[in-house]
Design a protein around this motif. Structure first.
Motif, PDB file in Angstrom:
ATOM      1  N   VAL A 239      11.990 -18.130  78.805  1.00 16.95           N
ATOM      2  CA  VAL A 239      10.690 -18.345  78.166  1.00 16.95           C
ATOM      3  C   VAL A 239       9.559 -17.953  79.097  1.00 16.95           C
ATOM      4  CG1 VAL A 239       9.136 -20.080  77.227  1.00 16.95           C
ATOM      5  CG2 VAL A 239      11.551 -20.128  76.615  1.00 16.95           C
ATOM      6  N   THR A 240       9.652 -18.386  80.369  1.00 12.50           N
ATOM      7  CA  THR A 240       8.609 -18.026  81.330  1.00 12.50           C
ATOM      8  C   THR A 240       8.533 -16.505  81.463  1.00 12.50           C
ATOM      9  OG1 THR A 240       9.379 -19.958  82.530  1.00 12.50           O
ATOM     10  CG2 THR A 240       7.689 -18.629  83.585  1.00 12.50           C
ATOM     11  N   GLY A 241       9.703 -15.870  81.566  1.00 12.60           N
ATOM     12  CA  GLY A 241       9.742 -14.416  81.695  1.00 12.60           C
ATOM     13  C   GLY A 241       9.040 -13.744  80.537  1.00 12.60           C
ATOM     14  N   SER A 242       9.324 -14.202  79.317  1.00 16.33           N
ATOM     15  CA  SER A 242       8.718 -13.502  78.188  1.00 16.33           C
ATOM     16  C   SER A 242       7.238 -13.844  78.058  1.00 16.33           C
ATOM     17  CB  SER A 242       9.484 -13.791  76.897  1.00 16.33           C
ATOM     18  OG  SER A 242       9.655 -15.154  76.713  1.00 16.33           O
ATOM     19  N   MET A 243       6.819 -15.024  78.578  1.00 16.31           N
ATOM     20  CA  MET A 243       5.375 -15.314  78.612  1.00 16.31           C
ATOM     21  C   MET A 243       4.667 -14.335  79.534  1.00 16.31           C
ATOM     22  SD  MET A 243       4.790 -19.381  78.812  1.00 16.31           S
ATOM     23  CE  MET A 243       5.152 -20.447  77.433  1.00 16.31           C
ATOM     24  N   ILE A 244       5.257 -14.135  80.718  1.00  9.93           N
ATOM     25  CA  ILE A 244       4.639 -13.217  81.680  1.00  9.93           C
ATOM     26  C   ILE A 244       4.642 -11.797  81.108  1.00  9.93           C
ATOM     27  CG2 ILE A 244       4.790 -12.276  84.021  1.00  9.93           C
ATOM     28  CD1 ILE A 244       6.110 -14.913  84.851  1.00  9.93           C
ATOM     29  N   THR A 245       5.750 -11.441  80.432  1.00  6.71           N
ATOM     30  CA  THR A 245       5.812 -10.115  79.813  1.00  6.71           C
ATOM     31  C   THR A 245       4.676  -9.938  78.813  1.00  6.71           C
ATOM     32  OG1 THR A 245       8.206 -10.310  79.947  1.00  6.71           O
ATOM     33  CG2 THR A 245       7.340  -8.510  78.632  1.00  6.71           C
ATOM     34  N   LEU A 246       4.454 -10.980  77.994  1.00  6.42           N
ATOM     35  CA  LEU A 246       3.378 -10.896  77.006  1.00  6.42           C
ATOM     36  C   LEU A 246       2.034 -10.739  77.699  1.00  6.42           C
ATOM     37  CD1 LEU A 246       2.279 -11.078  74.140  1.00  6.42           C
ATOM     38  CD2 LEU A 246       2.316 -13.548  74.325  1.00  6.42           C
ATOM     39  N   LEU A 247       1.860 -11.469  78.811  1.00 11.28           N
ATOM     40  CA  LEU A 247       0.598 -11.389  79.554  1.00 11.28           C
ATOM     41  C   LEU A 247       0.360  -9.955  80.036  1.00 11.28           C
ATOM     42  CD1 LEU A 247      -1.556 -13.447  80.603  1.00 11.28           C
ATOM     43  CD2 LEU A 247      -0.391 -13.264  82.802  1.00 11.28           C
ATOM     44  N   PHE A 248       1.379  -9.357  80.655  1.00  7.26           N
ATOM     45  CA  PHE A 248       1.240  -7.974  81.118  1.00  7.26           C
ATOM     46  C   PHE A 248       1.057  -7.033  79.936  1.00  7.26           C
ATOM     47  CE2 PHE A 248       3.739  -9.333  85.034  1.00  7.26           C
ATOM     48  CZ  PHE A 248       2.613  -9.378  85.824  1.00  7.26           C
ATOM     49  N   GLY A 249       1.758  -7.337  78.845  1.00  8.61           N
ATOM     50  CA  GLY A 249       1.606  -6.526  77.644  1.00  8.61           C
ATOM     51  C   GLY A 249       0.160  -6.531  77.165  1.00  8.61           C
ATOM     52  N   LEU A 250      -0.447  -7.727  77.168  1.00  8.95           N
ATOM     53  CA  LEU A 250      -1.836  -7.826  76.724  1.00  8.95           C
ATOM     54  C   LEU A 250      -2.767  -7.074  77.671  1.00  8.95           C
ATOM     55  CD1 LEU A 250      -1.992 -11.538  75.548  1.00  8.95           C
ATOM     56  CD2 LEU A 250      -2.034  -9.486  74.137  1.00  8.95           C
ATOM     57  N   LEU A 251      -2.478  -7.153  78.986  1.00 12.27           N
ATOM     58  CA  LEU A 251      -3.295  -6.396  79.940  1.00 12.27           C
ATOM     59  C   LEU A 251      -3.186  -4.899  79.671  1.00 12.27           C
ATOM     60  CD1 LEU A 251      -2.648  -8.273  83.306  1.00 12.27           C
ATOM     61  CD2 LEU A 251      -4.801  -8.063  82.078  1.00 12.27           C
ATOM     62  N   LEU A 252      -1.956  -4.471  79.332  1.00 15.29           N
ATOM     63  CA  LEU A 252      -1.739  -3.056  79.019  1.00 15.29           C
ATOM     64  C   LEU A 252      -2.531  -2.666  77.769  1.00 15.29           C
ATOM     65  CD1 LEU A 252      -0.251  -0.359  79.279  1.00 15.29           C
ATOM     66  CD2 LEU A 252       1.610  -1.332  77.964  1.00 15.29           C
TER      67      LEU A 252
ATOM     68  N   ILE B 169       3.781  -5.982  69.596  1.00 14.57           N
ATOM     69  CA  ILE B 169       4.712  -6.576  68.630  1.00 14.57           C
ATOM     70  C   ILE B 169       5.961  -7.080  69.335  1.00 14.57           C
ATOM     71  CG2 ILE B 169       6.176  -6.101  66.638  1.00 14.57           C
ATOM     72  CD1 ILE B 169       4.096  -4.059  65.744  1.00 14.57           C
ATOM     73  N   ILE B 170       6.539  -6.227  70.197  1.00 20.32           N
ATOM     74  CA  ILE B 170       7.789  -6.615  70.860  1.00 20.32           C
ATOM     75  C   ILE B 170       7.574  -7.848  71.713  1.00 20.32           C
ATOM     76  CG2 ILE B 170       9.543  -5.897  72.536  1.00 20.32           C
ATOM     77  CD1 ILE B 170       8.953  -2.994  71.661  1.00 20.32           C
ATOM     78  N   SER B 171       6.466  -7.894  72.470  1.00 23.49           N
ATOM     79  CA  SER B 171       6.337  -9.021  73.400  1.00 23.49           C
ATOM     80  C   SER B 171       5.965 -10.317  72.678  1.00 23.49           C
ATOM     81  CB  SER B 171       5.378  -8.695  74.553  1.00 23.49           C
ATOM     82  OG  SER B 171       4.228  -8.078  74.084  1.00 23.49           O
ATOM     83  N   VAL B 172       5.201 -10.229  71.593  1.00 26.69           N
ATOM     84  CA  VAL B 172       4.880 -11.462  70.848  1.00 26.69           C
ATOM     85  C   VAL B 172       6.147 -12.031  70.204  1.00 26.69           C
ATOM     86  CG1 VAL B 172       3.719 -12.374  68.813  1.00 26.69           C
ATOM     87  CG2 VAL B 172       2.466 -10.954  70.407  1.00 26.69           C
ATOM     88  N   ILE B 173       6.871 -11.182  69.452  1.00 27.84           N
ATOM     89  CA  ILE B 173       8.085 -11.676  68.795  1.00 27.84           C
ATOM     90  C   ILE B 173       9.115 -12.076  69.845  1.00 27.84           C
ATOM     91  CG2 ILE B 173       9.870 -11.166  67.087  1.00 27.84           C
ATOM     92  CD1 ILE B 173       7.360 -10.893  65.693  1.00 27.84           C
ATOM     93  N   GLY B 174       9.159 -11.321  70.961  1.00 31.84           N
ATOM     94  CA  GLY B 174      10.096 -11.644  72.029  1.00 31.84           C
ATOM     95  C   GLY B 174       9.873 -13.050  72.561  1.00 31.84           C
ATOM     96  N   LEU B 175       8.608 -13.393  72.790  1.00 31.17           N
ATOM     97  CA  LEU B 175       8.296 -14.731  73.305  1.00 31.17           C
ATOM     98  C   LEU B 175       8.700 -15.807  72.298  1.00 31.17           C
ATOM     99  CD1 LEU B 175       6.984 -16.722  75.264  1.00 31.17           C
ATOM    100  CD2 LEU B 175       4.803 -16.268  74.158  1.00 31.17           C
ATOM    101  N   LEU B 176       8.285 -15.628  71.038  1.00 32.96           N
ATOM    102  CA  LEU B 176       8.574 -16.662  70.036  1.00 32.96           C
ATOM    103  C   LEU B 176      10.081 -16.807  69.816  1.00 32.96           C
ATOM    104  CD1 LEU B 176       5.685 -15.957  67.522  1.00 32.96           C
ATOM    105  CD2 LEU B 176       5.854 -17.752  69.227  1.00 32.96           C
ATOM    106  N   ALA B 177      10.786 -15.685  69.780  1.00 34.65           N
ATOM    107  CA  ALA B 177      12.238 -15.758  69.588  1.00 34.65           C
ATOM    108  C   ALA B 177      12.897 -16.446  70.771  1.00 34.65           C
ATOM    109  CB  ALA B 177      12.817 -14.364  69.396  1.00 34.65           C
ATOM    110  N   ASN B 178      12.353 -16.221  71.965  1.00 34.44           N
ATOM    111  CA  ASN B 178      12.889 -16.870  73.156  1.00 34.44           C
ATOM    112  C   ASN B 178      12.710 -18.381  73.103  1.00 34.44           C
ATOM    113  OD1 ASN B 178      14.289 -15.951  75.423  1.00 34.44           O
ATOM    114  ND2 ASN B 178      12.704 -14.425  75.791  1.00 34.44           N
ATOM    115  N   ILE B 179      11.502 -18.816  72.701  1.00 39.50           N
ATOM    116  CA  ILE B 179      11.243 -20.257  72.605  1.00 39.50           C
ATOM    117  C   ILE B 179      12.201 -20.872  71.584  1.00 39.50           C
ATOM    118  CG2 ILE B 179       9.560 -22.007  71.921  1.00 39.50           C
ATOM    119  CD1 ILE B 179       7.376 -20.109  72.874  1.00 39.50           C
TER     120      ILE B 179
END
Lengths: 503, 232
Positions: A43-56, A85-95
């Motif tokens: 979950v932490t990993g995908s949160m950080i991924t989403l954060l970097f995704g948003l920065l991108l 899309i991938i990082s948002v769904i990735g985070l929610l699916a992970n949780i």
């Protein structure tokens, strides 16, 4: 160093950091995480991924594109949109999956080894999808799309049941064979690129090929031939009919969080590959109509084949799998119609479909864990057993069938309106008819499952919060998108359309 | 690497290289036809090894005679992975899996060979349509015909044989055909892509191998006839 400069510093390498995070999270899960920690790491990993995704995304919004590692990684509007899309769904699916997969572990469905494998492969799967959409080289795009199959094959076949092993085998074989055709198409594109470049060296880099001066020089008839192979290849992974036969099996027999990722995200990543090549064909007037027509044909075929199966379906996870085929068909039709409005609708539909399909599968997962059956007829009165989970499930079903005021309604409406206003009455009428039929099918199935009296022997108990909050958030997002499109998203969509279309 | 013909100061009749390439490419096609003509799995593994060896020789010839140095790497990888490692692992799998009763193919051998002939013709037509654009290949056009034919025949093998192991070999053979197309018409792909493809194929093979065991454990057979749990 102020906070601003730190953000700038990170933003420069956002693509790279975004790719490294899920990879590291996966390795941590595989080697050092205990059973409890693995969920937290993912979950932490995908949160950080989403954060970097948003920065991108932020960087792409500001500059139009972003790149890293000497242009080896490259993201324009379309890539950034898919990363989102991938990082948002990735985070929610992970949780969601932390609670889901641990409950299966507690119920004894899977053992500790499988649990570890699950977390490792889930992160690897996210990594391959993210790399596919930010790879500059079209050959690397292929490698990564094949990578998604390899990373998710064990996830599909996680359970030791006959059906799961069979579904995973079909997925692995058809996915690999299909994608082999896409590689042949890629080779043909490379071949035509070799004669287009001055030095004859050729290139498969998107930044080189999409340059209008080069794109015009690519040989039309070779491009046409290549596009057929590419459409069959990536279309297999995107679930376009008639190459869709593996999809209902794989999507329904995978663990539910994986179903959400396969149906919500993976097929979009495959569609991304098709859109890239569609752009190359649009560059030349000789080939422009060719790819659009093929997309229309495959899209209509997918809608036409999937809808009857939705009506007669007895298994609710399969129901959603067939709905994915229908929605991919719709997206292909929207792109094929080729007007700015239909393309806007199509790309918006990619997001709406991803959100609502993840929602629907998460709802199906809650029901599956409670009722222990996938048969529609044996599930009744879910609203009495677990009110919130059942309501969210019902809303998810409404969302994927395109009821207003959900976002899916808006995007479907845009595609149809664009079709009618472009004078494509037959196509739009056909789509409208089949959407209406599928809608009826969904409402009948879902209301039977949710309403009615609760059966004997199922203990009334609400699903845990970890499996409700991601759904609540998805309901909120897909409702929001139906009423209002935030400005940054609108700009991003415009940039994505620019990447599909040729000015 | 001072390996290619011009480095060594040798001059060959250009036809020698082309003929060598044509010959070994033709061997690959013969292997594909033999896949269809036999039901014995051990023979399938040997045929695959021989087909890969022919591919490696074609790759070496292209690298040597045309001085496409980076293809040496692909040729060596082909030799190590596809001629040695994969067939050995496949033999092991064959030993460990319970002996199987023979399954009848969906289409009998003479009929599938007849279809195969048609597919080779189709491959030739496809090649002609690419050639009609006036492009010149690095090599003779026969090789492109063969590579497309090898892909199509492998697909036919996969469709008509209901054995899991045969499907794995079919997939690998299809990839051989693809690889032949890659070195023939474009003199190889960019290095990073080529390595990525090798990596993917290797991983795919090992995952398929693991699934072969899982199928035989779950179903007590690796004949796919029994895999009929899934309907609509």
């Amino acid at each position: 160093m102020g906070i601003e400069s730190i953000i700038h510093f990170i933003q420069d390498d956002a693509i790279l950091l975004m790719l490294l995070t899920p990879l590291l999270a996966g390795i941590f899960c595989a080697w050092i995480g205990t059973r409890r920690e693995m969920g937290a790491i993912s979950v932490t990993g995908s949160m950080i991924t989403l954060l970097f995704g948003l920065l991108l995304v932020d960087k792409v919004l500001a500059n139009g594109s972003a790149s890293a590692l000497n242009n080896f990684l490259y993201a324009d509007g379309l890539s950034a949109y898919l990363v989102l899309i991938i990082s948002v769904i990735g985070l929610l699916a992970n949780i969601y999956s932390v609670s889901y997969i641990h409950e299966e572990y507690a119920q004894g469905t899977i053992d500790a080894g499988r649990l570890r494998l699950y977390h490792f492969l889930l992160n690897l799967f996210l990594f391959t999808m993210l790399s596919a959409v930010v790879a500059n080289n079209l050959g690397v795009l292929w490698v990564m799309v094949e990578g998604t199959t390899l990373a998710s094959a064990f996830l599909v076949g996680l359970y030791d049941r006959e059906e799961s092993v069979e579904a995973a085998w079909k997925y692995l074989i058809l996915g690999s064979v299909g994608i082999t055709f896409a590689l042949f198409g890629t080779i043909l594109v490379y071949f035509s690129a070799q004669s287009a470049f001055q030095n004859g060296a050729g290139s498969l880099n998107w930044t080189d090929l999409s340059n209008p001066a080069i794109a015009h020089l690519l040989d039309p008839s070779i491009l046409k031939l290549a596009f057929i192979f590419l459409l069959v290849g990536y279309g297999t992974k995107a679930g376009l009919a008639p190459m869709h036969t593996w999809l209902p099996d794989a999507h329904s027999h995978a663990p539910t969080p994986i179903s959400a990722l396969l149906s919500g995200v993976l097929i979009n990543a495959a569609m991304y590959g098709i859109l890239r090549y569609h752009h190359l064909l649009l560059a030349s007037p000789v080939t422009a109509g060719f790819s659009a027509n093929l997309l229309l044909i495959f899209g209509l075929l997918s809608i036409g084949i999937a809808t009857p199966f939705i009506l007669v379906q007895k298994d609710y996870k399969r129901l959603f799998a067939y709905s994915s085929i229908k929605h991919m068909g719709l997206i292909a039709v929207g792109i094929g119609l080729g007007t700015p409005l239909s393309q806007f609708g199509s790309l918006l539909h990619v997001l709406n479909h991803a959100l609502s399909k993840a929602l629907a599968f998460m709802g199906a997962g809650n029901i599956l864990l409670k009722y222990h059956t996938r048969e529609i007829f044996r599930v009744v009165g879910a609203a009495k057993i677990m009110p919130f989970a059942a309501i969210f499930f019902f809303l998810g079903t409404l969302a994927i069938s395109g009821v207003p005021p959900f976002g899916t309604f808006l995007s479907e409406f845009l595609i149809l309106a664009a079709g009618f206003s472009a004078g494509r009455y037959w196509i739009s009428g056909f789509v409208l008819l089949f959407l209406a039929i599928a809608f009826a099918g969904f409402i009948i199935h879902a209301s039977r499952m949710v309403f009615g009296s609760a059966p004997e022997g199922v203990v009334p108990e609400e699903a845990p919060a970890m499996r409700l909050w991601p759904m609540a958030l998805l309901v909120f997002l897909v409702l929001l998108l139906g009423l209002y499109i935030p400005n940054p998203l609108h700009t991003l969509l415009q940039q994505a359309i620019a990447a599909v279309n040729v000015p | 690497m001072p390996f290619c013909s011009t480095d060594l100061g040798l001059t060959f009749d250009p036809q020698i290289g082309e003929r060598l390439i044509d010959l070994f490419a033709a061997f690959m096609l013969v292997c594909s036809l033999l896949f269809l003509a036999t039901e014995r799995r051990r023979l399938h593994v040997r045929l695959y090894a021989f087909q890969s060896l022919s591919l490696a020789i074609v790759a070496f010839s292209v690298a040597f005679f045309q001085c496409e140095r980076h293809i040496f790497i692909a040729a060596i990888l082909t030799l190590i992975l596809k001629v040695i490692i994969i067939p050995i692992v496949m033999e092991r799998i064959l030993h460990r899996l319970i002996p199987q009763q023979t399954v009848k193919p969906a289409i009998n051998i003479p009929a599938s060979l007849l279809i195969a002939g048609g597919l080779v013709l189709a491959a030739d037509l496809l090649t002609q349509s690419i050639l009609a654009t006036g492009h010149q290949f690095a090599l003779a056009q026969n090789v492109l015909t063969i590579s497309i034919a090898v892909m199509l025949l492998a697909l036919l093998t996969m469709v008509t044989r209901k054995k899991a192991l045969t499907q794995v070999i079919g997939f690998l053979s299809m990839e051989n055909g693809l690889f032949l197309a890659g070195i023939t018409i474009t003199a190889g792909m960019p290095m990073i892509v080529e390595l990525g493809v090798f990596f993917d194929v290797l991983v795919a093979f090992f995952i398929m191998g693991v699934f072969l065991y899982r199928i035989s454990e779950t179903f007590d057979t690796i004949n796919l006839e029994r895999l009929t749990k899934l309907k609509h």
